[in-house]
Design a protein around this motif. Structure first.
Motif, short mmCIF file in Angstrom:
data_model
loop_
_atom_site.label_atom_id
_atom_site.label_comp_id
_atom_site.label_asym_id
_atom_site.label_seq_id
_atom_site.Cartn_x
_atom_site.Cartn_y
_atom_site.Cartn_z
N ILE A 116 0.81 -1.22 0.00
CA ILE A 116 0.00 0.00 0.00
C ILE A 116 0.84 1.28 0.00
N MET A 134 -0.74 0.61 -7.32
CA MET A 134 -0.58 1.13 -5.96
C MET A 134 0.40 2.30 -6.01
N CYS A 137 2.35 7.02 -1.88
CA CYS A 137 1.35 7.91 -1.27
C CYS A 137 1.61 9.40 -1.46
N ASN A 269 -5.09 3.63 -0.63
CA ASN A 269 -4.41 2.44 -1.15
C ASN A 269 -4.84 1.18 -0.39
N ARG A 272 -8.09 0.15 -1.74
CA ARG A 272 -7.84 -0.39 -3.09
C ARG A 272 -7.29 -1.82 -2.98
#
Ligand code: NAD
Length: 279
Positions: A116, A134, A137, A269, A272
């Motif tokens: 993630i 992914m 972030c 994430n 997801r």
């Protein structure tokens, strides 16, 4: 000119309510597991913030902390256990790891669908091909901020100051995928201002306090400050905010800009990952 000052908490709030909606459609609660080795006040604070934001949207969070004496085999064995545990949705490895442990070796063992933070080379490779499952972030947070500011990168000069694996490089890929003309600067770049002055979109991600002065910014530019530096008077970014706010058309403050959006990107994430694993 007086720039529009971005409100990171506001966008984070919108992402949070969107996530709550998605959470209602999942059969099981996602579970994030963080793995760290060796104690560090910075990573303890980071873990507490992550736990808090997970709780806010109903994601479970567990931490596994190894002593600083842990070796690479032990960490990798744990990652492999977590990869095959169906209850675990997402895996985070906190950096830095103790010396002698290769972050790359550890990252490459995280199953792509559970990665993630978007740090597994499979995921970074897919990102380079414009097919990220992914996205890392912070880079994804910057793209979300540009979108919220209705700033379309296509045809614009985007200059990124900083080319780390987790911020600058993935951001360059994401901006290229949107047809920006991308320049990536680093510590050895000569005459930094000659590059930054051409930027319609300027992203500072160097970790160097007040590196970007107003004189280095093109009038009307969109300025995103990723930097997070601890100064005598508190936290500050890489951009001299006071000067830059008079020159840019849009600017993110530090704190309260990129940071809160990044925190919720991790949760995005995680949801997801749950969808990919069909939980
Ligand atoms: P890093 O140290 O891994 O990389 C820094 C990069 O900046 C390197 O490529 C280096 O060459 C370049 N650089 C450093 N000084 C420079 C200079 N004077 N001129 C030009 N380039 C220079 O850092 P990182 O992990 O990418 O993080 C960068 C900053 O972003 C840090 O302040 C970090 O705390 C912050 N950060 C913030 C968030 C967030 O969510 N807000 C997330 C990740 C990182």
């Amino acid at each position: 000119m007086k720039a529009v000052v971005f409100d990171g908490k506001k966008l984070a709030g919108r992402i949070k309510s969107h996530l709550r909606g998605k959470m209602n459609r999942l059969k099981l609660k996602p579970l994030i597991v963080s793995v760290s080795a060796g104690a560090s006040r910075a990573s303890d604070a980071y873990i507490s913030r992550q736990e808090r934001s997970c709780r806010e949207v109903g994601i479970e969070y567990r931490k596994i902390q190894f002593p600083a004496s842990a070796d690479e085999r032990t960490i990798i064995k744990k990652i492999e256990e977590l990869n095959s545990d169906r209850k675990v949705t997402g895996i985070i490895v906190l950096l830095p790891l103790p010396s002698g442990i290769s972050a790359l070796e550890v990252h490459r063992r995280i199953r792509a669908e559970k990665d993630i933070e978007g740090v597994n080379p499979d995921n970074t490779g897919l990102l380079a091909r414009g097919k990220a499952i992914m996205p890392p972030c912070t880079a994804a947070a910057v793209m979300a901020i540009l979108k919220s500011a209705k700033c379309r990168p296509g045809g614009k000069n985007a200059v990124i100051v900083g080319c780390s694996d987790i911020v600058g490089k993935p951001l360059a890929m994401m901006l290229l995928a949107e047809n920006a003309t991308v320049t990536v600067c680093n510590i050895k770049t000569g005459n930094l201002a000659s590059h930054t002055k051409k930027a319609d979109i300027l992203i500072a991600a160097a970790g160097a306090k007040n590196l970007i002065k107003a004189s280095m910014i093109k009038s009307g530019a969109t300025v995103i400050d990723v930097g997070f530096n601890v100064a005598k008077h508190g936290i500050c970014g890489d951009v001299d905010f006071k000067g830059a706010v008079k020159k840019a058309s849009f600017i993110t403050p530090v704190p309260g800009g990129v940071g809160p959006v990044t925190a919720y990107q991790l949760l995005t994430n995680a949801v997801r990952a749950a969808e990919l694993q069909k939980i």
